[in-house]
Design a protein around this motif. Structure first.
Motif, PDB file in Angstrom:
ATOM      1  N   THR A  81       0.800  -1.124  -0.176  1.00 54.11           N
ATOM      2  CA  THR A  81       0.031   0.143  -0.170  1.00 54.11           C
ATOM      3  C   THR A  81       0.750   1.270   0.041  1.00 54.11           C
ATOM      4  N   HIS A  82       1.998   1.381   0.787  1.00 54.03           N
ATOM      5  CA  HIS A  82       2.734   2.467   0.678  1.00 54.03           C
ATOM      6  C   HIS A  82       4.345   2.274   0.327  1.00 54.03           C
ATOM      7  N   GLY A  83       4.746   1.141  -0.414  1.00 53.79           N
ATOM      8  CA  GLY A  83       5.790   1.251  -0.787  1.00 53.79           C
ATOM      9  C   GLY A  83       7.053   0.567   0.079  1.00 53.79           C
ATOM     10  N   ASN A  84       8.102   0.768  -0.414  1.00 55.04           N
ATOM     11  CA  ASN A  84       9.236   0.086   0.178  1.00 55.04           C
ATOM     12  C   ASN A  84       9.944   1.019   1.276  1.00 55.04           C
ATOM     13  N   VAL A  85      10.115   2.251   1.390  1.00 56.22           N
ATOM     14  CA  VAL A  85      10.316   2.726   2.812  1.00 56.22           C
ATOM     15  C   VAL A  85       9.658   2.420   3.955  1.00 56.22           C
ATOM     16  N   VAL A  86       8.393   2.715   3.699  1.00 57.66           N
ATOM     17  CA  VAL A  86       7.358   2.282   4.963  1.00 57.66           C
ATOM     18  C   VAL A  86       7.534   0.711   5.259  1.00 57.66           C
ATOM     19  N   SER A  87       7.575  -0.043   3.992  1.00 52.11           N
ATOM     20  CA  SER A  87       7.849  -1.498   4.612  1.00 52.11           C
ATOM     21  C   SER A  87       8.912  -1.852   5.284  1.00 52.11           C
ATOM     22  N   MET A 323      11.299  -8.940   3.750  1.00 52.14           N
ATOM     23  CA  MET A 323      12.213  -7.656   3.790  1.00 52.14           C
ATOM     24  C   MET A 323      13.317  -8.041   2.558  1.00 52.14           C
ATOM     25  N   THR A 324      13.410  -9.401   2.231  1.00 54.10           N
ATOM     26  CA  THR A 324      14.268  -9.171   0.906  1.00 54.10           C
ATOM     27  C   THR A 324      13.726  -8.699  -0.389  1.00 54.10           C
ATOM     28  N   GLY A 325      12.287  -8.486  -0.273  1.00 55.15           N
ATOM     29  CA  GLY A 325      11.509  -8.096  -1.182  1.00 55.15           C
ATOM     30  C   GLY A 325      11.777  -6.456  -1.494  1.00 55.15           C
ATOM     31  N   THR A 326      12.231  -5.799  -0.598  1.00 59.55           N
ATOM     32  CA  THR A 326      12.716  -4.403  -0.551  1.00 59.55           C
ATOM     33  C   THR A 326      13.901  -4.213  -0.744  1.00 59.55           C
ATOM     34  N   LYS A 327      14.871  -5.311  -0.585  1.00 60.27           N
ATOM     35  CA  LYS A 327      16.341  -5.493  -0.855  1.00 60.27           C
ATOM     36  C   LYS A 327      17.110  -4.902   0.443  1.00 60.27           C
ATOM     37  N   PHE A 328      16.280  -4.590   1.659  1.00 58.78           N
ATOM     38  CA  PHE A 328      16.891  -4.252   2.849  1.00 58.78           C
ATOM     39  C   PHE A 328      17.797  -5.287   3.291  1.00 58.78           C
ATOM     40  N   MET A 329      17.129  -6.445   3.212  1.00 58.69           N
ATOM     41  CA  MET A 329      17.863  -8.047   3.707  1.00 58.69           C
ATOM     42  C   MET A 329      18.247  -8.579   2.371  1.00 58.69           C
ATOM     43  N   PRO A 330      19.446  -8.994   2.165  1.00 56.92           N
ATOM     44  CA  PRO A 330      19.950  -9.473   1.232  1.00 56.92           C
ATOM     45  C   PRO A 330      19.335 -10.607   0.671  1.00 56.92           C
ATOM     46  N   ASP A 513      -0.307  -1.737  -8.534  1.00 56.54           N
ATOM     47  CA  ASP A 513      -0.388  -2.811  -9.449  1.00 56.54           C
ATOM     48  C   ASP A 513       1.013  -3.536  -9.904  1.00 56.54           C
ATOM     49  N   GLN A 514       1.679  -2.692  -9.847  1.00 57.35           N
ATOM     50  CA  GLN A 514       2.986  -3.034 -10.304  1.00 57.35           C
ATOM     51  C   GLN A 514       3.839  -3.826  -8.955  1.00 57.35           C
ATOM     52  N   GLN A 515       3.349  -3.401  -8.039  1.00 56.85           N
ATOM     53  CA  GLN A 515       4.133  -3.551  -6.466  1.00 56.85           C
ATOM     54  C   GLN A 515       3.479  -4.932  -6.328  1.00 56.85           C
TER      55      GLN A 515
END
Length: 535
Positions: A81-87, A323-330, A513-515
């Motif tokens: 709903t709010h993208g990578n930073v919030v996630s 959290m790997t989906g946001t690339k925060f975790m390898p 939709d993309q997310q």
């Protein structure tokens, strides 16, 4: 797409048991005392208020997890709903909080064993584990990893068996207390039914363990990606778990109050004090001559946190996966074993969790754990409303009525839970967020900055600063400029502004939709399937 996929093998009983096991951890033997000290017999009302409030919060997640059964939902839901930073922000705080759940429960297990095996703790300072105790803690945590690594079906089967014990024993305690000694006068004497008024009831809800006891439903959210027919099972399991645990805690509270002797209340409800190493329930059972029941409590006191730690280890691995989906975790931690389990994530959590046991005091772990977990709950009330427009064409197997009103009310509730944790623990939360920001700055090199969704996180920093400021000015460990009662009004006004800002900051339809496509493809789900989930 990964070669291995998450296995959807959790049924209704298994998921309900996961949530129940999260709610009934190591603290149930002390919860009746903590609530009674603050509210007296009116602690009964506190359990109703706290449980109903947490049920509403759980239902906001139930709608989302039923239509979006994603692993590590606490981190995955805000990404949708709010993208990578919030996630990343919500996933980071939830991960740290979950990470400390297993150490808290392992140490609780060892502390109950300590009366029979004193070598587990230093002779000079019982608060600290000895070297042998640290090795025993490591052994337990390794066992949790092994049981989780062998697949979600085995893991849930073991937990379900343990959960039956965790339910049956409190029922036996309740029945035996009522049958052996039940004094109706305890509910009306010594200051009356509500000796400390509304303030005492709210104190029991906030700081008496009622709210924090019921937070364990979160495990059903994070394991939703491995549930058969999630549209039906996820909301059913959450509701069932909350109602079961409400009845269990109510029974214990009523039985505990009724079984107290006049001498116990000499100094009033706030002066209740018990010295039995097994806790207040064991002390009451001893006074009633139910020594066999004390032995049963001691055994359950070891088994109960064992089950909670087992569940926490599994759920936390799914958070790392998310959290790997946001690339925060390898990406290393996104790999699934042939059993469909994120094994590398289990190992990561094992190492960090054991270091916490070995080098942090038990009181520090408990304080950090409680303050970190609560912040992640603010996403449910925001996301459930945002998805009504973003995912309008998705089937909703469970639809929350009056969603905007309930969303706003539960957003206030989630904020109050953070506020009620106190200024000292909010400082710990702020430190954890600062550390996360530093790691985020390092990980930026591997992220696509165009996909960070900074605009969608515009509400997050004002929210964190505002909560910190209210806490500092408030009466829960702050300077007391905002008194009790007024702080709820201040939070309500503040939340109205942030809630509106957060909803307006949601992803656009194209971004959503993309997310959604990216997340669902990564975990091997077909978007069309989610639009037509079996109800």
């Amino acid at each position: 797409m990964q070669e291995s996929k998450l296995k959807r093998e959790i049924g209704p009983i298994g998921l309900t048991a996961l949530a129940v096991s999260g709610i009934i951890g190591s603290g149930w033997l002390f919860a009746p005392l903590l609530a009674a000290k603050l509210a007296g017999p009116a602690a009964i009302i506190a359990w109703f208020i706290g449980s109903f409030s947490m049920l509403l919060l759980a239902l906001t997640f139930a709608e989302i997890s039923a239509m979006f059964p994603l692993p590590g939902g606490i981190a995955s839901i805000p990404q949708v709903t709010h993208g990578n930073v919030v996630s990343i922000a919500m996933g980071w705080t939830a991960w740290l909080g979950y990470l400390l759940t297993a150490p808290v429960e392992v140490e609780a297990t060892l502390r109950y064993l300590g009366q029979y095996a004193p070598w587990l703790f230093d002779a000079s300072a019982f608060e600290n584990l000895s070297f042998a105790g640290s090795m025993a803690a490591l052994g337990l945590m390794v066992l949790f990893v092994i049981l989780n690594a062998l697949g979600v079906k085995l893991f849930t089967t073991i937990n379900t068996s343990i959960t039956w014990i965790k339910l049956i024993v409190p029922i036996i305690i309740t029945v035996m207390f009522v049958a052996s000694s039940f004094e109706p006068a305890n509910f009306t004497g010594t200051g009356g039914f509500s000796p400390y008024g509304v303030g005492g009831i709210l104190a029991a809800v906030s700081s008496g363990g009622v709210i924090l006891s019921m937070i364990g439903f979160r495990h059903a959210i994070d394991m939703a990606g491995e549930v058969r027919n999630p549209g039906r099972i996820v909301p059913l399991a959450m509701i069932a778990a909350m109602l079961i645990c409400l009845l269990l805690y109510l029974g214990l509270q009523v039985a505990f109050i009724g079984a107290l002797q006049p001498a116990d209340l000499t100094n009033g409800w706030s002066g209740l004090h018990f010295t039995h190493p097994g806790g207040p329930l064991a002390s009451v059972a001893t006074a009633l001559g139910l020594l066999w029941l004390v032995s049963l409590m001691n055994t359950t006191a070891v088994i109960s946190p064992f089950g909670s730690a087992l569940v926490a280890v599994g759920a936390n691995a799914r958070l790392v996966l998310a959290m790997t989906g946001t690339k925060f975790m390898p990406a290393l931690f996104a790999r699934l074993s042939r059993f469909g389990v994120p094994f590398n994530a289990l190992l990561l959590n094992l190492v960090i969790g054991w270091l916490a046991v070995a080098f942090l005091d038990f009181s520090e772990i408990v304080a950090a754990h409680s303050s970190l977990v609560v912040l992640s709950f603010i996403v449910g009330p925001i996301a459930v409303v945002a998805l009504r427009s973003l995912a309008a064409d998705y089937t909703r197997p469970f639809r929350l009525p009056f969603v905007r009103a309930i969303g706003y009310a539960t957003f206030i509730l989630a904020t109050l839970i953070v506020y009620w944790s106190g200024w000292q623990t909010i400082q710990i939360l702020g430190l954890a967020m600062a550390v996360g920001a530093l790691i985020f700055a390092v990980r930026l090199r591997s992220m696509d900055r165009d996909e960070l969704d900074l605009q969608q996180a515009a509400w997050l920093l004002p929210y964190c600063i505002g909560v910190g400021l209210i806490s500092w000015l408030g009466s829960f460990g702050g300077i007391g400029l905002i008194g009790e009662g007024y702080d709820i009004a201040v939070c309500a006004v503040f939340c109205a502004f942030i809630y509106r800002l957060a909803l307006r900051s949601a992803l656009s339809q194209v971004q959503f939709d993309q997310q959604a496509d990216d997340i669902l493809a990564r975990i091997g789900y077909d978007k069309a399937v989610l639009r037509d989930l079996e109800v």
